[in-house]
Design a protein around this motif. Structure first.
Motif, PDB file in Angstrom:
ATOM      1  N   LYS A 480       8.706  12.201  14.151  1.00  0.00           N
ATOM      2  CA  LYS A 480       8.270  10.920  13.609  1.00  0.00           C
ATOM      3  C   LYS A 480       8.647   9.813  14.587  1.00  0.00           C
ATOM      4  CE  LYS A 480       8.792   8.051   9.444  1.00  0.00           C
ATOM      5  NZ  LYS A 480       9.448   7.978   8.112  1.00  0.00           N
ATOM      6  N   VAL A 481       7.627   9.087  15.088  1.00  0.00           N
ATOM      7  CA  VAL A 481       7.834   7.987  16.026  1.00  0.00           C
ATOM      8  C   VAL A 481       7.523   6.680  15.289  1.00  0.00           C
ATOM      9  CG1 VAL A 481       7.192   7.010  18.248  1.00  0.00           C
ATOM     10  CG2 VAL A 481       7.137   9.494  17.922  1.00  0.00           C
ATOM     11  N   VAL A 482       8.464   5.759  15.301  1.00  0.00           N
ATOM     12  CA  VAL A 482       8.328   4.508  14.551  1.00  0.00           C
ATOM     13  C   VAL A 482       8.266   3.336  15.527  1.00  0.00           C
ATOM     14  CG1 VAL A 482       9.295   3.025  12.747  1.00  0.00           C
ATOM     15  CG2 VAL A 482       9.628   5.512  12.629  1.00  0.00           C
ATOM     16  N   ASP A 483       7.268   2.456  15.333  1.00  0.00           N
ATOM     17  CA  ASP A 483       7.166   1.233  16.120  1.00  0.00           C
ATOM     18  C   ASP A 483       6.555   0.159  15.224  1.00  0.00           C
ATOM     19  OD1 ASP A 483       7.332  -0.534  18.204  1.00  0.00           O
ATOM     20  OD2 ASP A 483       6.347   0.776  19.667  1.00  0.00           O
ATOM     21  N   LEU A 497      -4.196  -5.364  14.272  1.00  0.00           N
ATOM     22  CA  LEU A 497      -3.900  -4.022  14.758  1.00  0.00           C
ATOM     23  C   LEU A 497      -5.211  -3.350  15.164  1.00  0.00           C
ATOM     24  CD1 LEU A 497      -1.918  -1.666  15.214  1.00  0.00           C
ATOM     25  CD2 LEU A 497      -2.260  -1.027  12.815  1.00  0.00           C
ATOM     26  N   VAL A 498      -5.309  -2.956  16.419  1.00  0.00           N
ATOM     27  CA  VAL A 498      -6.531  -2.344  16.942  1.00  0.00           C
ATOM     28  C   VAL A 498      -6.452  -0.823  16.889  1.00  0.00           C
ATOM     29  CG1 VAL A 498      -8.047  -2.167  18.956  1.00  0.00           C
ATOM     30  CG2 VAL A 498      -6.910  -4.346  18.417  1.00  0.00           C
ATOM     31  N   ASN A 499      -5.347  -0.259  17.349  1.00  0.00           N
ATOM     32  CA  ASN A 499      -5.188   1.196  17.414  1.00  0.00           C
ATOM     33  C   ASN A 499      -3.733   1.560  17.117  1.00  0.00           C
ATOM     34  OD1 ASN A 499      -5.729   3.925  17.938  1.00  0.00           O
ATOM     35  ND2 ASN A 499      -5.046   3.703  20.057  1.00  0.00           N
ATOM     36  N   PRO A 500      -3.512   2.397  16.127  1.00  0.00           N
ATOM     37  CA  PRO A 500      -4.479   3.054  15.235  1.00  0.00           C
ATOM     38  C   PRO A 500      -5.082   2.046  14.245  1.00  0.00           C
ATOM     39  CG  PRO A 500      -2.262   3.556  14.552  1.00  0.00           C
ATOM     40  CD  PRO A 500      -2.128   2.815  15.855  1.00  0.00           C
ATOM     41  N   VAL A 536      -0.799  12.385  13.276  1.00  0.00           N
ATOM     42  CA  VAL A 536      -1.262  11.533  12.189  1.00  0.00           C
ATOM     43  C   VAL A 536      -0.570  10.186  12.313  1.00  0.00           C
ATOM     44  CG1 VAL A 536      -1.351  11.205   9.694  1.00  0.00           C
ATOM     45  CG2 VAL A 536      -1.738  13.475  10.658  1.00  0.00           C
ATOM     46  N   ALA A 537      -1.370   9.103  12.229  1.00  0.00           N
ATOM     47  CA  ALA A 537      -0.811   7.749  12.232  1.00  0.00           C
ATOM     48  C   ALA A 537      -0.869   7.189  10.816  1.00  0.00           C
ATOM     49  CB  ALA A 537      -1.596   6.854  13.183  1.00  0.00           C
ATOM     50  N   GLN A 538       0.140   6.421  10.442  1.00  0.00           N
ATOM     51  CA  GLN A 538       0.208   5.892   9.081  1.00  0.00           C
ATOM     52  C   GLN A 538       1.152   4.697   9.050  1.00  0.00           C
ATOM     53  OE1 GLN A 538       1.706   9.382   7.100  1.00  0.00           O
ATOM     54  NE2 GLN A 538       3.807   9.030   7.748  1.00  0.00           N
ATOM     55  N   TRP A 539       1.042   3.926   7.984  1.00  0.00           N
ATOM     56  CA  TRP A 539       2.023   2.865   7.775  1.00  0.00           C
ATOM     57  C   TRP A 539       3.369   3.502   7.465  1.00  0.00           C
ATOM     58  CZ3 TRP A 539       0.706  -1.449   9.721  1.00  0.00           C
ATOM     59  CH2 TRP A 539      -0.579  -1.967   9.601  1.00  0.00           C
ATOM     60  N   ASP A 540       4.403   2.956   8.025  1.00  0.00           N
ATOM     61  CA  ASP A 540       5.739   3.508   7.801  1.00  0.00           C
ATOM     62  C   ASP A 540       6.119   3.383   6.327  1.00  0.00           C
ATOM     63  OD1 ASP A 540       8.108   4.707   8.909  1.00  0.00           O
ATOM     64  OD2 ASP A 540       9.132   2.822   8.477  1.00  0.00           O
ATOM     65  N   GLY A 541       6.633   4.457   5.762  1.00  0.00           N
ATOM     66  CA  GLY A 541       7.045   4.468   4.362  1.00  0.00           C
ATOM     67  C   GLY A 541       6.083   5.172   3.447  1.00  0.00           C
ATOM     68  N   PRO A 549       2.274   1.769  -2.782  1.00  0.00           N
ATOM     69  CA  PRO A 549       1.106   1.627  -1.893  1.00  0.00           C
ATOM     70  C   PRO A 549       0.758   0.178  -1.584  1.00  0.00           C
ATOM     71  CG  PRO A 549       0.698   3.296  -3.565  1.00  0.00           C
ATOM     72  CD  PRO A 549       1.989   2.649  -3.922  1.00  0.00           C
ATOM     73  N   GLU A 550       0.947  -0.717  -2.542  1.00  0.00           N
ATOM     74  CA  GLU A 550       0.571  -2.115  -2.322  1.00  0.00           C
ATOM     75  C   GLU A 550       1.434  -2.793  -1.254  1.00  0.00           C
ATOM     76  OE1 GLU A 550      -0.866  -0.655  -6.089  1.00  0.00           O
ATOM     77  OE2 GLU A 550       1.146  -0.751  -5.221  1.00  0.00           O
ATOM     78  N   SER A 551       2.599  -2.239  -0.966  1.00  0.00           N
ATOM     79  CA  SER A 551       3.501  -2.875   0.001  1.00  0.00           C
ATOM     80  C   SER A 551       3.400  -2.273   1.387  1.00  0.00           C
ATOM     81  CB  SER A 551       4.950  -2.768  -0.493  1.00  0.00           C
ATOM     82  OG  SER A 551       5.370  -1.410  -0.499  1.00  0.00           O
ATOM     83  N   LEU A 552       2.594  -1.209   1.553  1.00  0.00           N
ATOM     84  CA  LEU A 552       2.501  -0.561   2.853  1.00  0.00           C
ATOM     85  C   LEU A 552       1.907  -1.511   3.888  1.00  0.00           C
ATOM     86  CD1 LEU A 552       1.228   2.981   1.789  1.00  0.00           C
ATOM     87  CD2 LEU A 552       3.500   2.383   2.622  1.00  0.00           C
ATOM     88  N   GLY A 553       2.503  -1.545   5.038  1.00  0.00           N
ATOM     89  CA  GLY A 553       2.002  -2.350   6.137  1.00  0.00           C
ATOM     90  C   GLY A 553       2.430  -3.794   6.120  1.00  0.00           C
ATOM     91  N   LEU A 554       3.070  -4.237   5.055  1.00  0.00           N
ATOM     92  CA  LEU A 554       3.474  -5.638   5.009  1.00  0.00           C
ATOM     93  C   LEU A 554       4.541  -5.961   6.043  1.00  0.00           C
ATOM     94  CD1 LEU A 554       3.495  -6.294   1.152  1.00  0.00           C
ATOM     95  CD2 LEU A 554       1.668  -6.718   2.814  1.00  0.00           C
ATOM     96  N   ASP A 555       5.343  -4.964   6.401  1.00  0.00           N
ATOM     97  CA  ASP A 555       6.349  -5.180   7.443  1.00  0.00           C
ATOM     98  C   ASP A 555       5.817  -4.828   8.832  1.00  0.00           C
ATOM     99  OD1 ASP A 555       6.130  -2.474   7.180  1.00  0.00           O
ATOM    100  OD2 ASP A 555       8.244  -2.106   6.726  1.00  0.00           O
ATOM    101  N   ARG A 556       4.532  -4.428   8.904  1.00  0.00           N
ATOM    102  CA  ARG A 556       3.828  -4.112  10.153  1.00  0.00           C
ATOM    103  C   ARG A 556       4.465  -2.952  10.919  1.00  0.00           C
ATOM    104  NH1 ARG A 556       1.381  -7.392   7.435  1.00  0.00           N
ATOM    105  NH2 ARG A 556       0.005  -9.017   8.269  1.00  0.00           N
TER     106      ARG A 556
END
Length: 590
Positions: A480-483, A497-500, A536-541, A549-556
């Motif tokens: 798992k790689v986190v950025d 966010l362009v990629n992914p 596989v790329a995904q929002w962390d968490g 689910p509603e909070s995914l990606g809010l911390d980028r």
């Protein structure tokens, strides 16, 4: 047969010393106290018998004392009192002898000092009128000889006094230690009416503080196996300082923690009022603080369990067996009750725990558990790959919070904390750093373009590459790689966010060919970047059990789940755009 009832006149009192006349047949140990069951076998006479049991612990909680019995008799009344402490000796024959010897030595030293003073006085009194010059040499020789003898004697006596002082101090400390029975001075008087003479059994059940147990663990990980790679050794550290020794007792450990009058919190009124200006500076001040919540806490005693536990007494003790060169068999603990709130289990065999306040460790059970291994890295902060095991508690045991010593392939790695885990629940266990997984965080590539005629807009494009190199001889299924990308705090700055191409919750707008690009329309927060190797790329968490689910990606924060083959490399990329309007705007943090 006589119609008259038997006499109620009391017979001679039956005096029993608790430790000598009974046996502990059960100990239930909680996190802060213990419940002890003692069984007494008593010969009674017809009529009323007064059974006096002395030598019970001083810390015994009298309100918790229960008396239960078996036999042709009736319990009339129970009285608990505290006996006066036994006389604590302050002297001993050894101490008397040492003090006498010290007095004699002190007298001898005094005489020696007087002899030295007299010798000095005699020599000072001599003059030429009283002593012929030819005899001075003999006098001086005699003075030196006598002086040396007296000086040696004085030194010897001084050393003897120092040694005696040490011995006297040691003996005084020994005789000043309270008698062992000073901690066992509670007395229970029980009236027992027997219809006929014979033997009966009486059990005293009481609670005592100063007894506790804590869970701790050994976690052993075999990285070369996929089936049940975790061996969790469940241990208990038992400590008691109740005043009485628990010798050869069956011990039951309770995972529940008794509560003491814990009421449901009550919400207090929450009032709003207009802020009032005070003084010429128009400073604002609330009329009163707003209490949000209060709770009432009362202290209560541990709930009493009413089962006649002493009636289940088993004389047989558990025993293991040894055989030739076979490995020693392990007798695991047995779960006696289990539920959604707590569990109770019995320590295998019988144990002895003295009242010394020291921790006595016992192994409860060895569990073979399944785990999902993963390697986690946050290369922007640190390029190390940390191993994490998500362990599922597939046993019937409730795991209490405690420390764990972690061993990977036989080597000690670290100490970790195990949270409270119910049966079938999972928990994370860090296993240290794996140097064979090497992470490269390449320098970011930045490009800037401008657009617009009247109002210039600047677009900054950033591209970040991350390479995972598996130097192991075995493939790794989950790295798992986190950025992350920046978050805009101003309407003039737009971050994309362009990629992914992950989509923020609430803004799901997928094109008709979305699925052809690997986007899952049902869960747009996951994208299949590559199938061979699988990435596989995904929002962390998104893979956390408490994910909202509603909070995914809010911390980028973005992560990639990668499968990396043996001696293979996988590279993932993160691309984002920052659009600034007007272009001349200076952006902090870019």
């Amino acid at each position: 047969m006589s119609d008259h009832p038997p006499s109620f006149q009391p017979t001679d009192a039956i005096e029993l010393q608790s430790v000598a006349a009974s046996k502990i047949i059960a100990v239930s140990l909680y996190s802060s106290r213990a419940e002890v069951t003692r069984l007494y076998k008593i010969a009674v006479k017809t009529g009323l018998n007064q059974v006096n049991i002395s030598g019970l612990p001083n810390v015994l909680e009298t309100e918790s004392l229960r008396v239960e019995g078996r036999g042709a008799a009736t319990i009339h009344d129970v009285t608990v009192s505290t006996a006066k402490g036994e006389h604590v000796p302050t002297t001993s024959p050894e101490l008397v002898a040492l003090l006498k010897k010290k007095e004699q030595t002190q007298n001898a030293l005094t005489r020696c000092e007087k002899s030295i003073a007299s010798l000095e006085q005699y020599l000072a009194s001599l003059t030429v009128e009283h002593l012929d010059f030819s005899k001075i040499e003999n006098v001086m020789d005699g003075y030196n000889t006598a002086g040396e003898k007296l000086d040696g004697r004085r030194s010897e006596l001084t050393e003897q006094l120092k040694a005696l002082d040490v011995e006297i101090e040691s003996e005084r400390k020994r005789v000043a230690v309270p008698h062992e029975n000073d901690k066992l001075r509670v007395r229970a008087a029980i009236g027992v009416f027997a219809e006929q003479a014979g033997d009966i059994e009486i059990a005293l059940i009481y609670a005592v503080p100063h007894a506790t147990w804590k869970a701790f663990y050994d976690i052993r990980v075999d990285m070369n196996t996929k089936d049940d790679p975790i061996k969790l050794i469940y241990k208990a550290a038992v400590t008691q300082n109740t005043g009485e020794s628990w010798d050869d007792v069956p011990l039951t450990l309770e995972t529940s923690t008794p509560t003491f009058g814990l009421d449901i919190p009550e919400l207090q009124p929450w009032n709003l009022d207009v802020m009032r200006h005070i003084g010429s500076n128009k400073s604002r001040k609330r009329s009163a603080p707003i209490p949000l919540m209060s709770s009432r806490m009362q202290q209560n005693d541990m709930s009493q369990r009413r089962e006649s536990r002493f009636l289940m007494y088993d004389e047989e003790s558990s025993a293991g067996s040894l055989g030739g060169s076979e490995p020693m068999a392990f007798l695991g603990a047995s779960v006696t009750s289990k539920g959604n709130i707590s569990a109770t289990f019995r320590v295998p065999g019988r144990v002895s725990i003295p009242s010394d306040g020291e921790a006595h460790n016992f192994t409860l059970v060895v569990l073979s558990l399944q785990a999902t291994m993963s390697w986690v890295t946050v290369p922007k902060v640190d390029t190390k790959a940390h191993i994490n095991a998500r362990i599922t508690n597939a046993s019937d045991y409730t795991l209490l919070a405690g420390t764990a010593s972690v061993y990977v392939d036989g080597s000690f790695i670290s100490r970790s904390e195990v949270p409270a885990v119910s049966p079938k629940e999972a928990f994370d266990c860090p296993l240290g750093v794996d140097p064979s997984i090497r992470i490269t965080y390449h320098p970011v590539i930045k490009k800037t373009t401008h657009s617009g005629l009247l109002s210039k807009t600047a677009t900054h494009t950033f591209n970040q590459r991350i390479t995972i190199f598996n130097t192991k001889s075995l493939p790794v299924s989950r790295v798992k790689v986190v950025d992350h990308i920046p978050t805009s705090q101003n309407a003039q700055i737009e971050v994309k966010l362009v990629n992914p191409a992950l989509t923020l919750p609430g803004n799901v707008r997928l094109s008709s060919n979305a699925n052809s690009r690997g986007v899952n329309a049902a869960t747009p927060q996951k994208i299949v970047v590559s199938k061979e190797p699988e990435v596989v790329a995904q929002w962390d968490g998104v893979d956390e059990p408490d994910c909202v689910p509603e909070s995914l990606g809010l911390d980028r924060k973005v992560n990639w789940i990668c499968a990396v083959g043996s001696q293979a490399k996988v590279t993932v990329g993160l691309e984002w755009e920052v659009t600034v309007s007007p272009a001349s705007l200076q952006v902090a943090g870019l």
